[in-house]
Each structure stands twice: as structure tokens, then as C-alpha cells.
Scaffold this motif. Structure first.
Motif, PDB file in Angstrom:
ATOM      1  N   TRP A  90       0.840  -1.199   0.000  1.00 18.23           N
ATOM      2  CA  TRP A  90       0.000   0.000   0.000  1.00 18.23           C
ATOM      3  C   TRP A  90       0.874   1.249   0.000  1.00 18.23           C
ATOM      4  O   TRP A  90       0.663   2.167  -0.787  1.00 18.23           O
ATOM      5  N   PHE A  91       1.860   1.287   0.901  1.00 18.01           N
ATOM      6  CA  PHE A  91       2.735   2.459   0.972  1.00 18.01           C
ATOM      7  C   PHE A  91       3.526   2.629  -0.324  1.00 18.01           C
ATOM      8  O   PHE A  91       3.712   3.749  -0.804  1.00 18.01           O
ATOM      9  N   GLN A  92       3.977   1.523  -0.885  1.00 25.45           N
ATOM     10  CA  GLN A  92       4.763   1.601  -2.112  1.00 25.45           C
ATOM     11  C   GLN A  92       3.937   2.183  -3.255  1.00 25.45           C
ATOM     12  O   GLN A  92       4.450   2.966  -4.065  1.00 25.45           O
ATOM     13  N   SER A  93       2.659   1.808  -3.322  1.00 27.34           N
ATOM     14  CA  SER A  93       1.803   2.294  -4.404  1.00 27.34           C
ATOM     15  C   SER A  93       1.335   3.733  -4.194  1.00 27.34           C
ATOM     16  O   SER A  93       0.801   4.341  -5.126  1.00 27.34           O
ATOM     17  N   HIS A  94       1.524   4.298  -2.992  1.00 29.09           N
ATOM     18  CA  HIS A  94       1.076   5.662  -2.704  1.00 29.09           C
ATOM     19  C   HIS A  94       2.250   6.640  -2.519  1.00 29.09           C
ATOM     20  O   HIS A  94       2.048   7.759  -2.044  1.00 29.09           O
ATOM     21  N   LEU A  95       3.442   6.220  -2.901  1.00 29.88           N
ATOM     22  CA  LEU A  95       4.602   7.105  -2.804  1.00 29.88           C
ATOM     23  C   LEU A  95       4.612   8.107  -3.953  1.00 29.88           C
ATOM     24  O   LEU A  95       4.235   7.782  -5.082  1.00 29.88           O
ATOM     25  N   ASP A  96       5.054   9.325  -3.650  1.00 29.85           N
ATOM     26  CA  ASP A  96       5.247  10.326  -4.694  1.00 29.85           C
ATOM     27  C   ASP A  96       6.512   9.958  -5.475  1.00 29.85           C
ATOM     28  O   ASP A  96       7.613   9.936  -4.905  1.00 29.85           O
ATOM     29  N   PRO A  97       6.392   9.642  -6.761  1.00 32.24           N
ATOM     30  CA  PRO A  97       7.561   9.179  -7.530  1.00 32.24           C
ATOM     31  C   PRO A  97       8.638  10.245  -7.707  1.00 32.24           C
ATOM     32  O   PRO A  97       9.778   9.915  -8.061  1.00 32.24           O
ATOM     33  N   ASN A  98       8.304  11.508  -7.463  1.00 33.00           N
ATOM     34  CA  ASN A  98       9.276  12.582  -7.664  1.00 33.00           C
ATOM     35  C   ASN A  98      10.112  12.898  -6.417  1.00 33.00           C
ATOM     36  O   ASN A  98      11.030  13.710  -6.490  1.00 33.00           O
ATOM     37  N   LYS A  99       9.788  12.263  -5.305  1.00 32.88           N
ATOM     38  CA  LYS A  99      10.509  12.555  -4.065  1.00 32.88           C
ATOM     39  C   LYS A  99      11.653  11.577  -3.850  1.00 32.88           C
ATOM     40  O   LYS A  99      11.493  10.372  -4.004  1.00 32.88           O
ATOM     41  N   CYS A 108       3.918  11.361   8.149  1.00 33.30           N
ATOM     42  CA  CYS A 108       2.748  11.291   9.031  1.00 33.30           C
ATOM     43  C   CYS A 108       1.450  11.482   8.246  1.00 33.30           C
ATOM     44  O   CYS A 108       0.442  10.825   8.531  1.00 33.30           O
ATOM     45  N   GLU A 109       1.486  12.349   7.253  1.00 26.14           N
ATOM     46  CA  GLU A 109       0.306  12.547   6.407  1.00 26.14           C
ATOM     47  C   GLU A 109      -0.022  11.275   5.621  1.00 26.14           C
ATOM     48  O   GLU A 109      -1.193  10.930   5.434  1.00 26.14           O
ATOM     49  N   LEU A 110       1.020  10.576   5.178  1.00 32.63           N
ATOM     50  CA  LEU A 110       0.811   9.325   4.451  1.00 32.63           C
ATOM     51  C   LEU A 110       0.241   8.255   5.382  1.00 32.63           C
ATOM     52  O   LEU A 110      -0.598   7.443   4.973  1.00 32.63           O
ATOM     53  N   VAL A 111       0.682   8.262   6.630  1.00 30.84           N
ATOM     54  CA  VAL A 111       0.150   7.307   7.611  1.00 30.84           C
ATOM     55  C   VAL A 111      -1.335   7.555   7.837  1.00 30.84           C
ATOM     56  O   VAL A 111      -2.133   6.609   7.943  1.00 30.84           O
ATOM     57  N   GLU A 112      -1.733   8.808   7.931  1.00 25.74           N
ATOM     58  CA  GLU A 112      -3.150   9.136   8.115  1.00 25.74           C
ATOM     59  C   GLU A 112      -3.986   8.615   6.943  1.00 25.74           C
ATOM     60  O   GLU A 112      -5.096   8.105   7.136  1.00 25.74           O
ATOM     61  N   PRO A 165       7.611   1.539   6.443  1.00 24.37           N
ATOM     62  CA  PRO A 165       8.934   1.568   5.801  1.00 24.37           C
ATOM     63  C   PRO A 165       9.593   2.928   6.003  1.00 24.37           C
ATOM     64  O   PRO A 165       8.921   3.958   6.027  1.00 24.37           O
ATOM     65  N   ASP A 166      10.892   2.912   6.168  1.00 25.52           N
ATOM     66  CA  ASP A 166      11.629   4.156   6.395  1.00 25.52           C
ATOM     67  C   ASP A 166      11.749   4.923   5.080  1.00 25.52           C
ATOM     68  O   ASP A 166      12.667   4.695   4.286  1.00 25.52           O
ATOM     69  N   ILE A 167      10.820   5.840   4.879  1.00 23.66           N
ATOM     70  CA  ILE A 167      10.814   6.637   3.649  1.00 23.66           C
ATOM     71  C   ILE A 167      11.456   8.007   3.869  1.00 23.66           C
ATOM     72  O   ILE A 167      11.481   8.829   2.954  1.00 23.66           O
ATOM     73  N   MET A 168      11.985   8.230   5.076  1.00 21.48           N
ATOM     74  CA  MET A 168      12.632   9.506   5.385  1.00 21.48           C
ATOM     75  C   MET A 168      14.143   9.452   5.169  1.00 21.48           C
ATOM     76  O   MET A 168      14.838  10.429   5.405  1.00 21.48           O
ATOM     77  N   ARG A 177      11.542   1.218  -2.859  1.00 23.53           N
ATOM     78  CA  ARG A 177      10.939   1.389  -4.190  1.00 23.53           C
ATOM     79  C   ARG A 177      11.272   0.203  -5.099  1.00 23.53           C
ATOM     80  O   ARG A 177      10.459  -0.192  -5.940  1.00 23.53           O
ATOM     81  N   ASP A 178      12.469  -0.350  -4.958  1.00 24.85           N
ATOM     82  CA  ASP A 178      12.918  -1.449  -5.818  1.00 24.85           C
ATOM     83  C   ASP A 178      12.361  -2.802  -5.381  1.00 24.85           C
ATOM     84  O   ASP A 178      12.566  -3.801  -6.075  1.00 24.85           O
TER      85      ASP A 178
END
Length: 222
Positions: A90-99, A108-112, A165-168, A177-178
Motif C-alpha cells: 500500500w505504501f509503495q503504491s502511494h509514494l510520490d515518484p518525484n521525491k 505522518c500525512e501518508l500514515v493518516e 517503511p523508512d521513507i525519510m 521502491r525497488d
């Protein structure tokens, strides 16, 4: 002539019996057909009946319980991995590809969003049950599971934190992502916990920075 033939035949018969008896004494006994021993099915020996209170029975019961416990732990582990896998997908499919990496506020916004991922489904269930004349509530079991899941995850997020996942971190984000969705590769993904306190701290830090900027601007005016 008849007497001579009888004598000769008797001598020959007696000689033949003597040869058989001398050459193989057991032949006379084995020539008769003996009944064969009954064979068990499959050619194996008949299994012994185990007494229910014997040591062997206790050992077999212990081994059966051990195997049952092993299978239970295996199934529980597989279920936990599948739950974690669904969350990561779910998190992988909702990531901003440009970041290249996310800030704590963005995470935190993504967690909400993740905590509210069932909102559309709950609305559909509620819509179906709002039909007039329907006495039996549809999809009640599914609705119960969703509500229990949302409540449990909200408690984690408001408490010790929800593991994501540690996206920070840019390096960990690239690895995530991979990821191809293979559950065996989950150990390669770095995880970290985020809580609602982190979001509150972020807002307080942002407010503090904005207040400092306003104060500096006021000093510059004077």
C-alpha cells in the motif's frame, strides 16, 4: 510270460522307489501340496496394536502435539508476513515518484491516509445497508473486521507508534521502491515507527519557526 512280466515290472518299480528314496528322501514329503501361509496386505508384517496408556502411545501423542504446534507457529508467521506485505505494498503504491525522501510531516500525512484506507469500502457497505426494507445487514462480518483493524492501528499510532517503511532516508527509500513484493526479501526493507506525537511535534516545530520569523521581521521594522 505273464508271470515273467509281473516279476520284471515289480523289480523295476521297486528299483525306482529305491532311487527316489536314496537320492532325495524329502522328495516324497514335499511332493504333496502344503497350504501356504497367509500374507499380510502389502507384504509387510502385521502392525501391533498400541495400548492407549503405554509409553509408546504417550511418545506418539507428544510428537503429534509438537508437530501441531510447529505447524501453528508456521501459519502464524506466514499470516504476519502477509499482513506486513500488504501494508508495504500500500505504501509503495502511494509514494510520490518525484521525491527522493520524505519529511516526517509528509510521512505522518501518508500514515493518516493509510489509516483511512477502508473509508470508501465502509461507505459502500453503509450505502447497501441503507436500502429500505432490508432487515438483514449485509457484509456485517467484513465491516466488523475493518472496524477492528482500524481501531487497533489507530491505537498503535496514538501510542508507541505504527511501523512503516523508512521513507525519510533516501537510501532506504530507494531499496523500498525497488522491492518486488517478494515476502522473502522483507528483511532487506528498513522499518521505523511513527506516532501521532511525531506529527504534533512537527506542527509545533513549524509554529515555532514561523513565530521566530515573525519576531525577526518585527525587529527589522523597528
Amino acid at each position: 510270460v505273464t508271470d515273467s512280466f509281473s516279476v520284471l515290472f515289480g523289480v523295476a518299480l521297486e528299483g525306482a522307489c529305491c532311487r527316489i528314496t536314496c537320492e532325495d528322501p524329502e522328495l516324497l514329503f514335499t511332493s504333496a501340496k502344503m497350504p501356504k501361509a497367509a500374507k499380510t496386505k502389502g507384504g509387510g508384517q502385521e502392525k501391533k496394536v498400541i495400548h492407549p496408556y503405554s509409553r509408546k502411545a504417550a511418545q506418539l501423542t507428544k510428537e503429534a502435539h509438537k508437530q501441531e504446534k510447529k505447524e501453528k507457529l508456521k501459519n502464524e508467521k506466514a499470516f504476519r508476513l502477509s499482513v506486513v506485505g500488504e501494508k508495504l505494498l500500500w505504501f509503495q503504491s502511494h509514494l510520490d515518484p518525484n521525491k527522493l525522501e520524505f519529511t516526517k510531516k509528509e510521512a505522518c500525512e501518508l500514515v493518516e491516509k493509510y489509516l483511512h484506507r477502508f473509508s470508501d469500502e465502509l461507505e459502500q457497505i453503509e450505502l447497501q445497508n441503507s436500502v429500505k426494507g432490508r432487515r438483514v445487514r449485509q457484509h456485517s462480518s467484513r465491516e466488523t473486521v475493518i472496524n477492528q483493524t482500524m481501531e487497533r492501528e489507530r491505537q498503535l499510532y496514538d501510542g508507541y507508534g505504527l511501523e512503516i517503511p523508512d521513507i525519510m532516508n533516501c537510501k532506504h527509500l530507494k531499496t523500498f521502491r525497488d522491492w518486488d513484493g517478494d515476502l522473502k526479501k522483507l528483511p532487506n526493507i528498513k522499518m521505523r515507527k511513527l506516532s501521532s506525537k511525531d506529527a504534533l511535534t512537527t506542527r509545533m516545530e513549524k509554529a515555532s519557526v514561523e513565530s521566530a520569523k515573525e519576531l525577526c521581521a518585527a525587529k527589522d521594522v523597528h
